[in-house]
Motif scaffolding. Structure first.
Motif, PDB file in Angstrom:
ATOM      1  N   ASN A 205      -1.149   7.044   3.022  1.00 20.53           N
ATOM      2  CA  ASN A 205      -2.083   6.422   2.082  1.00 20.53           C
ATOM      3  C   ASN A 205      -3.444   6.274   2.754  1.00 20.53           C
ATOM      4  O   ASN A 205      -3.536   5.756   3.867  1.00 20.53           O
ATOM      5  CB  ASN A 205      -1.585   5.046   1.642  1.00 20.53           C
ATOM      6  CG  ASN A 205      -0.335   5.133   0.785  1.00 20.53           C
ATOM      7  OD1 ASN A 205      -0.202   6.054  -0.023  1.00 20.53           O
ATOM      8  ND2 ASN A 205       0.580   4.197   0.962  1.00 20.53           N
ATOM      9  N   LEU A 206      -4.493   6.724   2.075  1.00 16.38           N
ATOM     10  CA  LEU A 206      -5.854   6.564   2.573  1.00 16.38           C
ATOM     11  C   LEU A 206      -6.442   5.303   1.948  1.00 16.38           C
ATOM     12  O   LEU A 206      -6.701   5.251   0.745  1.00 16.38           O
ATOM     13  CB  LEU A 206      -6.702   7.781   2.217  1.00 16.38           C
ATOM     14  CG  LEU A 206      -8.169   7.735   2.649  1.00 16.38           C
ATOM     15  CD1 LEU A 206      -8.268   7.697   4.182  1.00 16.38           C
ATOM     16  CD2 LEU A 206      -8.931   8.934   2.103  1.00 16.38           C
ATOM     17  N   ASN A 207      -6.610   4.276   2.778  1.00 17.76           N
ATOM     18  CA  ASN A 207      -7.102   2.998   2.276  1.00 17.76           C
ATOM     19  C   ASN A 207      -8.616   2.913   2.245  1.00 17.76           C
ATOM     20  O   ASN A 207      -9.198   2.273   1.374  1.00 17.76           O
ATOM     21  CB  ASN A 207      -6.546   1.855   3.129  1.00 17.76           C
ATOM     22  CG  ASN A 207      -5.035   1.731   3.008  1.00 17.76           C
ATOM     23  OD1 ASN A 207      -4.491   1.915   1.934  1.00 17.76           O
ATOM     24  ND2 ASN A 207      -4.371   1.452   4.110  1.00 17.76           N
ATOM     25  N   CYS A 208      -9.266   3.532   3.219  1.00 15.03           N
ATOM     26  CA  CYS A 208     -10.719   3.471   3.254  1.00 15.03           C
ATOM     27  C   CYS A 208     -11.260   4.629   4.075  1.00 15.03           C
ATOM     28  O   CYS A 208     -10.533   5.245   4.862  1.00 15.03           O
ATOM     29  CB  CYS A 208     -11.207   2.145   3.843  1.00 15.03           C
ATOM     30  SG  CYS A 208     -10.847   1.942   5.609  1.00 15.03           S
TER      31      CYS A 208
END
Length: 261
Positions: A205-208
């Motif tokens: 998951n790419l959060n930021c």
């Protein structure tokens, strides 16, 4: 041929080849900003192979070719003309300067196994136009994997020293070093935790995304970034080609103007 390359040649390596480490030979054109035309490639590779085969047995050579993006590789056909089969590693991840972990694992294990069979075995490595960033990582990873270099950053710097300034920028619009170093750490963990190598594929998951220096795309010190994430479709396990998994919607709510603080 430049004096730069003459200084790099190992005495026991035929002219036109650079010995990166013991028994690891790379075509010198891979470290050049000059691009060979198609009619120049065959006599260039052929001339080097004739010198090489005059010294060593064809059975002592394992050939790797890091492809540049074209579907039909002329390089593979040239090697086959000398009864040599080249393992090809495609650059098919939308310009990403890395191979998949599966391909990295195959390259490292194949190289290690071949070199361990005999001290007279050699790796012969070629990179097509555009394949330099992937080649640089692969060679650095091999030095780390074979324990010929303990530090990941030093391994990468060692390979970059063979190339003239500006070669990385010529083939990669983005600086590939951070990604290369991160993946080199995966390789180095192989010795510390063999049971974790190769790393298992898993969803991330790419959060930021942190942009430390905002590119000046608009002439006023700012940009409107659009992110795209490429990779194999997790819903199509039999298809390893890269697909667009995510793309920033092109609306005012998402495409905002970012400027330097």
């Amino acid at each position: 041929m430049s004096l730069y390359f003459r200084r790099l040649f190992n005495r026991r390596s035929p002219a036109g080849l650079v010995e990166i480490s013991s028994n690891i030979l790379v075509f010198d054109q891979c470290f050049s900003t000059d691009m060979l035309e198609e009619d120049e490639l065959k006599p260039y590779i052929g001339g080097i192979l004739k010198q090489l085969l005059a010294r060593y047995s064809i059975d002592s050579l394992m050939v790797f070719n890091f492809e540049g993006g074209k579907k039909n590789s002329q390089t593979a056909r040239i090697f086959s003309g000398y009864d040599m089969s080249a393992m090809g590693y495609p650059r098919n991840y939308e310009g990403c300067p890395l191979l998949t972990l599966e391909m990295i694992h195959h390259f490292l294990r194949s190289s290690e196994s071949w070199l361990s069979l005999s001290q007279d075995n050699f790796l012969l490595i070629h990179s097509e136009h555009g394949g330099w960033p992937v080649l640089a990582f692969a060679l650095a990873a091999l030095l780390v994997y074979l324990r010929r270099c303990k530090d990941e950053r030093k391994a990468l710097e060692t390979i970059h020293k063979y190339a003239p300034p500006g070669l990385v920028e010529l083939y990669s619009p983005l600086n590939p070093a951070p990604s290369h170093l991160r993946y080199l750490k995966y390789v180095s963990r192989r010795h510390k935790s063999p049971e974790l190598w190769p790393p298992a594929d898993r969803m991330l998951n790419l959060n930021c995304a942190i942009i430390r220096t905002v590119p000046n795309f608009d002439g006023q010190g700012g940009c409107r970034p659009i992110f795209r994430i490429y990779g194999p479709d997790p819903l199509a396990p039999n298809d390893s080609s890269a697909k667009v998994l995510f793309s920033t919607p092109k609306t005012d709510d998402f495409v905002q103007l970012y400027t330097q603080v």
